[in-house]
Design a protein around this motif. Structure first.
Motif, PDB file in Angstrom:
ATOM      1  N   ARG A 107    -105.048  22.777 -12.234  1.00 45.43           N
ATOM      2  CA  ARG A 107    -106.188  22.120 -12.869  1.00 45.43           C
ATOM      3  C   ARG A 107    -107.193  21.578 -11.863  1.00 45.43           C
ATOM      4  O   ARG A 107    -108.338  21.290 -12.204  1.00 45.43           O
ATOM      5  N   LEU A 108    -106.794  21.437 -10.609  1.00 45.67           N
ATOM      6  CA  LEU A 108    -107.729  21.003  -9.567  1.00 45.67           C
ATOM      7  C   LEU A 108    -108.337  22.182  -8.816  1.00 45.67           C
ATOM      8  O   LEU A 108    -109.115  21.972  -7.888  1.00 45.67           O
ATOM      9  N   ALA A 109    -107.967  23.405  -9.205  1.00 46.79           N
ATOM     10  CA  ALA A 109    -108.426  24.578  -8.458  1.00 46.79           C
ATOM     11  C   ALA A 109    -109.946  24.708  -8.499  1.00 46.79           C
ATOM     12  O   ALA A 109    -110.560  25.182  -7.545  1.00 46.79           O
ATOM     13  N   GLY A 110    -110.577  24.294  -9.598  1.00 46.05           N
ATOM     14  CA  GLY A 110    -112.021  24.427  -9.703  1.00 46.05           C
ATOM     15  C   GLY A 110    -112.792  23.306  -9.040  1.00 46.05           C
ATOM     16  O   GLY A 110    -114.022  23.378  -8.951  1.00 46.05           O
ATOM     17  N   ALA A 111    -112.100  22.259  -8.574  1.00 43.66           N
ATOM     18  CA  ALA A 111    -112.785  21.128  -7.934  1.00 43.66           C
ATOM     19  C   ALA A 111    -113.027  21.428  -6.465  1.00 43.66           C
ATOM     20  O   ALA A 111    -112.200  22.042  -5.791  1.00 43.66           O
ATOM     21  N   SER A 112    -114.165  20.980  -5.973  1.00 46.00           N
ATOM     22  CA  SER A 112    -114.484  21.181  -4.567  1.00 46.00           C
ATOM     23  C   SER A 112    -113.651  20.236  -3.706  1.00 46.00           C
ATOM     24  O   SER A 112    -113.578  19.033  -4.004  1.00 46.00           O
ATOM     25  N   PRO A 113    -113.006  20.722  -2.643  1.00 48.21           N
ATOM     26  CA  PRO A 113    -112.254  19.822  -1.762  1.00 48.21           C
ATOM     27  C   PRO A 113    -113.138  18.723  -1.173  1.00 48.21           C
ATOM     28  O   PRO A 113    -112.701  17.589  -1.014  1.00 48.21           O
ATOM     29  N   ALA A 114    -114.391  19.078  -0.855  1.00 46.47           N
ATOM     30  CA  ALA A 114    -115.299  18.066  -0.327  1.00 46.47           C
ATOM     31  C   ALA A 114    -115.606  17.013  -1.386  1.00 46.47           C
ATOM     32  O   ALA A 114    -115.729  15.823  -1.081  1.00 46.47           O
ATOM     33  N   GLY A 115    -115.720  17.426  -2.657  1.00 44.15           N
ATOM     34  CA  GLY A 115    -115.947  16.465  -3.733  1.00 44.15           C
ATOM     35  C   GLY A 115    -114.763  15.537  -3.919  1.00 44.15           C
ATOM     36  O   GLY A 115    -114.932  14.336  -4.138  1.00 44.15           O
ATOM     37  N   LEU A 116    -113.547  16.076  -3.830  1.00 42.81           N
ATOM     38  CA  LEU A 116    -112.359  15.243  -3.943  1.00 42.81           C
ATOM     39  C   LEU A 116    -112.272  14.263  -2.775  1.00 42.81           C
ATOM     40  O   LEU A 116    -111.899  13.094  -2.966  1.00 42.81           O
ATOM     41  N   ALA A 117    -112.614  14.740  -1.577  1.00 43.53           N
ATOM     42  CA  ALA A 117    -112.621  13.843  -0.419  1.00 43.53           C
ATOM     43  C   ALA A 117    -113.660  12.737  -0.595  1.00 43.53           C
ATOM     44  O   ALA A 117    -113.429  11.583  -0.227  1.00 43.53           O
ATOM     45  N   SER A 118    -114.805  13.078  -1.174  1.00 39.88           N
ATOM     46  CA  SER A 118    -115.833  12.080  -1.434  1.00 39.88           C
ATOM     47  C   SER A 118    -115.337  11.030  -2.422  1.00 39.88           C
ATOM     48  O   SER A 118    -115.616   9.838  -2.272  1.00 39.88           O
ATOM     49  N   GLN A 119    -114.587  11.450  -3.439  1.00 43.85           N
ATOM     50  CA  GLN A 119    -114.026  10.485  -4.387  1.00 43.85           C
ATOM     51  C   GLN A 119    -113.054   9.535  -3.698  1.00 43.85           C
ATOM     52  O   GLN A 119    -113.126   8.317  -3.901  1.00 43.85           O
ATOM     53  N   ALA A 120    -112.143  10.092  -2.900  1.00 46.49           N
ATOM     54  CA  ALA A 120    -111.100   9.278  -2.286  1.00 46.49           C
ATOM     55  C   ALA A 120    -111.637   8.357  -1.206  1.00 46.49           C
ATOM     56  O   ALA A 120    -111.074   7.284  -0.968  1.00 46.49           O
ATOM     57  N   VAL A 121    -112.720   8.754  -0.552  1.00 48.22           N
ATOM     58  CA  VAL A 121    -113.234   7.959   0.565  1.00 48.22           C
ATOM     59  C   VAL A 121    -114.479   7.184   0.142  1.00 48.22           C
ATOM     60  O   VAL A 121    -114.453   5.955   0.008  1.00 48.22           O
ATOM     61  N   GLU A 122    -115.567   7.889  -0.094  1.00 49.91           N
ATOM     62  CA  GLU A 122    -116.845   7.201  -0.303  1.00 49.91           C
ATOM     63  C   GLU A 122    -116.891   6.418  -1.609  1.00 49.91           C
ATOM     64  O   GLU A 122    -117.333   5.260  -1.637  1.00 49.91           O
ATOM     65  N   GLN A 123    -116.441   7.017  -2.706  1.00 54.47           N
ATOM     66  CA  GLN A 123    -116.553   6.329  -3.990  1.00 54.47           C
ATOM     67  C   GLN A 123    -115.603   5.143  -4.082  1.00 54.47           C
ATOM     68  O   GLN A 123    -115.952   4.099  -4.630  1.00 54.47           O
ATOM     69  N   VAL A 124    -114.391   5.273  -3.545  1.00 57.64           N
ATOM     70  CA  VAL A 124    -113.481   4.134  -3.546  1.00 57.64           C
ATOM     71  C   VAL A 124    -113.988   3.049  -2.606  1.00 57.64           C
ATOM     72  O   VAL A 124    -113.912   1.854  -2.920  1.00 57.64           O
ATOM     73  N   GLU A 125    -114.532   3.443  -1.444  1.00 57.56           N
ATOM     74  CA  GLU A 125    -115.066   2.445  -0.519  1.00 57.56           C
ATOM     75  C   GLU A 125    -116.279   1.729  -1.094  1.00 57.56           C
ATOM     76  O   GLU A 125    -116.589   0.600  -0.698  1.00 57.56           O
ATOM     77  N   ALA A 126    -116.987   2.367  -2.035  1.00 60.92           N
ATOM     78  CA  ALA A 126    -118.145   1.712  -2.659  1.00 60.92           C
ATOM     79  C   ALA A 126    -117.732   0.505  -3.486  1.00 60.92           C
ATOM     80  O   ALA A 126    -118.582  -0.325  -3.828  1.00 60.92           O
ATOM     81  N   LEU A 127    -116.455   0.375  -3.811  1.00 58.83           N
ATOM     82  CA  LEU A 127    -115.969  -0.788  -4.543  1.00 58.83           C
ATOM     83  C   LEU A 127    -115.801  -2.005  -3.645  1.00 58.83           C
ATOM     84  O   LEU A 127    -115.636  -3.127  -4.140  1.00 58.83           O
ATOM     85  N   ASP A 128    -115.836  -1.807  -2.336  1.00 56.82           N
ATOM     86  CA  ASP A 128    -115.561  -2.887  -1.384  1.00 56.82           C
ATOM     87  C   ASP A 128    -116.508  -4.063  -1.571  1.00 56.82           C
ATOM     88  O   ASP A 128    -116.088  -5.199  -1.758  1.00 56.82           O
ATOM     89  N   GLY A 129    -117.814  -3.805  -1.514  1.00 59.47           N
ATOM     90  CA  GLY A 129    -118.778  -4.893  -1.596  1.00 59.47           C
ATOM     91  C   GLY A 129    -118.715  -5.629  -2.920  1.00 59.47           C
ATOM     92  O   GLY A 129    -118.966  -6.841  -2.971  1.00 59.47           O
ATOM     93  N   TYR A 130    -118.364  -4.937  -3.990  1.00 57.21           N
ATOM     94  CA  TYR A 130    -118.328  -5.569  -5.312  1.00 57.21           C
ATOM     95  C   TYR A 130    -117.229  -6.634  -5.369  1.00 57.21           C
ATOM     96  O   TYR A 130    -117.463  -7.757  -5.827  1.00 57.21           O
ATOM     97  N   TYR A 131    -116.018  -6.282  -4.879  1.00 52.88           N
ATOM     98  CA  TYR A 131    -114.914  -7.231  -4.958  1.00 52.88           C
ATOM     99  C   TYR A 131    -114.887  -8.206  -3.786  1.00 52.88           C
ATOM    100  O   TYR A 131    -114.410  -9.338  -3.945  1.00 52.88           O
TER     101      TYR A 131
END
Length: 570
Positions: A107-131
């Motif tokens: 089910r993850l075969a159609g997802a871009s590896p770079a997009g998944l890396a962006s989720q795990a790194v950049e999008q999760v790190e974007a929560l830092d300033g909020y909390y």
């Protein structure tokens, strides 16, 4: 569930450190009031009462711990906020990884590896300033202005009214500006994900692009995507400057009104309300506190883009993390008890038990319909049939990568995915590094002797002996430096190292020469001799002949050396 509610729900992951940050901010506000009161009292004592400086030594000395306390509480607030943010981000990232594991590689075969890396790194790190900054400051900008407003009411209710009228205008305009910032941040994360995938795709296809003379066009496309990202960032910055300008304008107007009122009141030009009772102490005290009334709002405005960034990230993370795993129809109850080695090796115990299985891809015909199969422990079963008959799909169902629409599957009495298994498909994963690095992907604790033995089982002992650095010899990504058969055998050596009781192989001999195919079949026979259960999808006659049982599209057969035929269909 909205992004804001989702963000608020994550606060439960670490409320202790967040509360400490709010408490530190409140203590800092109390010290501000004490500091300004001391300064106003000292000025009045020196100017009006002509008090000697030597008699004012103790109030001056008292200012030192107050100033030190302000610095300590600010550091405490930042430290506690970052600790809360770190715990929450670690928990969200862990849930994201668990969700990816639950979805599986299919089910993850159609997802871009770079997009998944962006989720795990950049999008999760974007929560830092909020909390770490925004949430504690949001409470501080409510509690400290209320505290200062209470002091104003005690000193002069009319000046307090001026503050009360000006305060709501600032959050209102900040909210209006923040709505636009939130939308821009949502676009920002979507664009970053696309840009990362766009760049990775171009790098992977660089050879093809050069062959077709499209490198200049690829560079132009990447540059256009990067420029679009730059323009979006500039729009976000414009909104940030606009929100700061709105805050500074209204804060300056409010402070100016209070200063005019205090000045005219002290000069006697205002003789109504509480103005005649103004003193140098009360007037100066209120004037010093006026900027501090708006300072928490100023700080919140600086962190307001953290909120917009977190909401934009939550918009992308929330659908994935809130989605429920599709339940496996009729699955057996999961158990936490580990299977005993005797149960796994017991030839009378069914390793795989499939009953009335149905599976179909969306918008396509059913690949498997009312399919049943039972495989005993230690059995070597080959799945045969033309392309599209469901061989690979059945392996993915047994592995737990996907779930059936109906029917049941048990693997050693448990649901698929609970028991560790060895998997090898048509394109084995070979990473850049050494032979040892690739072998340790499945067995991090394997010793050098164990790795050499696994390579010997896979028929790679002569090639290993020819390598100058042995198991530390380098290998390129995708198996560069090795032939196709050698790369397959290196992947097969990982199967030997894994010690998993169940081995699933998808076309392990496709594209190999006769010598490599013979080595692979010999290695598989060694796995059977160890008592492992093998299920192989193939159409190669030599591999079919090595199997104990063959499950074909219409019926199950057995080679001359195999067991009895059965009636399972594929």
């Amino acid at each position: 569930m909205t992004p804001r509610r989702w963000l608020d729900r994550q606060r439960r992951l670490d409320q202790g450190a967040g509360r400490l940050a709010i408490l530190a901010g409140l203590l800092n506000g109390l010290l501000i009031v004490v500091q300004m009161a001391l300064i106003a009292w000292l000025v009045q004592a020196v100017i009006l009462h002509r008090t000697e400086l030597t008699t004012l030594l103790w109030p001056l000395l008292l200012l030192l711990p107050v100033l030190a306390g302000r610095g300590l509480t600010q550091a405490w607030q930042e430290s506690a906020g970052h600790r809360a943010s770190s715990h929450i981000r670690a928990a969200v990232r862990l849930r994201l990884m668990q969700r990816w594991a639950a979805l599986g590689p299919v089910r993850l075969a159609g997802a871009s590896p770079a997009g998944l890396a962006s989720q795990a790194v950049e999008q999760v790190e974007a929560l830092d300033g909020y909390y770490a900054r925004f949430l504690p400051q949001m409470w501080v900008c409510v509690l400290i202005p209320l505290l200062i407003l209470g002091v104003y009411v005690w000193l002069d209710w009319l000046a307090a009214l001026f503050l009360l009228l000006s305060a709501p205008l600032i959050p209102m305009f900040m909210a209006l500006v923040g709505m636009g910032a939130e939308k821009l941040n949502q676009q920002h994360f979507a664009l970053v994900q696309r840009l990362a995938g766009h760049f990775v795709d171009r790098v992977r296809g660089l050879t093809t692009l050069r062959l077709f003379g499209q490198t200049r066009e690829a560079v132009r496309q990447v540059a256009a995507a990067a420029d679009q990202y730059r323009l979006l960032n500039l729009r976000t910055l414009r909104l940030a400057f606009l929100s700061s300008a709105v805050l500074e304008f209204f804060a300056s107007v409010a402070i100016a009104v209070i200063a005019i009122y205090i000045g005219f009141g002290l000069l006697g030009y205002i003789d109504w309300g509480p103005a005649p009772e103004l003193t140098l102490f009360s007037g100066l005290f209120m004037l010093l506190l006026a900027p501090e009334f708006f300072q928490p709002l100023r700080t919140l405005a600086q962190h307001y883009h953290d909120r917009a960034a977190a909401l934009g990230a939550a918009e992308h993370l929330m659908p994935l993390l809130l989605a429920e795993d599709q339940p496996q129809a009729g699955s057996a109850e999961t158990t936490d008890a580990a299977l005993r080695t005797d149960d796994i090796r017991d030839p009378t115990r069914p390793a795989i038990d499939i009953a009335d299985l149905h599976f179909g891809h969306p918008g396509r015909r059913a690949v498997l319909d009312r399919f049943s199969l039972r495989v005993q422990a230690g059995e070597f079963v080959a799945l045969a049939g033309p392309s599209g008959s469901g061989k690979s799909t059945l392996l993915q169902l047994i592995a737990g990568f996907i779930h059936p629409d109906a029917g049941t599957i048990t693997v050693f009495g448990d649901v698929p995915g609970r028991l560790r298994l060895a998997w090898m498909d048509q394109r084995p994963c070979i990473v850049q590094g050494s032979w040892a690095d690739n072998l340790r992907l499945t067995s991090p604790e394997a010793t050098a002797e164990q790795m050499r033995a696994a390579l010997a089982h896979a028929g790679l002992a002569p090639l290993l002996a020819a390598q100058p650095d042995g198991i530390d010899s380098p290998v390129g990504e995708g198996g560069r430096g090795l032939s196709g058969g050698q790369a397959r055998r290196l992947a097969l050596a990982r199967v030997f190292l894994s010690a998993s009781p169940l081995v699933l192989l998808d076309e392990p001999t496709t594209g190999l020469d006769a010598d490599s195919e013979a080595h692979i079949i010999q290695g598989l026979q060694a796995l059977v001799d160890e008592g492992r259960t093998l299920i192989v999808a193939t159409h190669h006659p030599h591999l079919l002949a090595a199997a104990q049982r063959i499950v074909t599209q219409g019926r199950a057969t057995a080679p001359a050396t195999g067991g009895p035929a059965s009636d399972e269909t594929l």
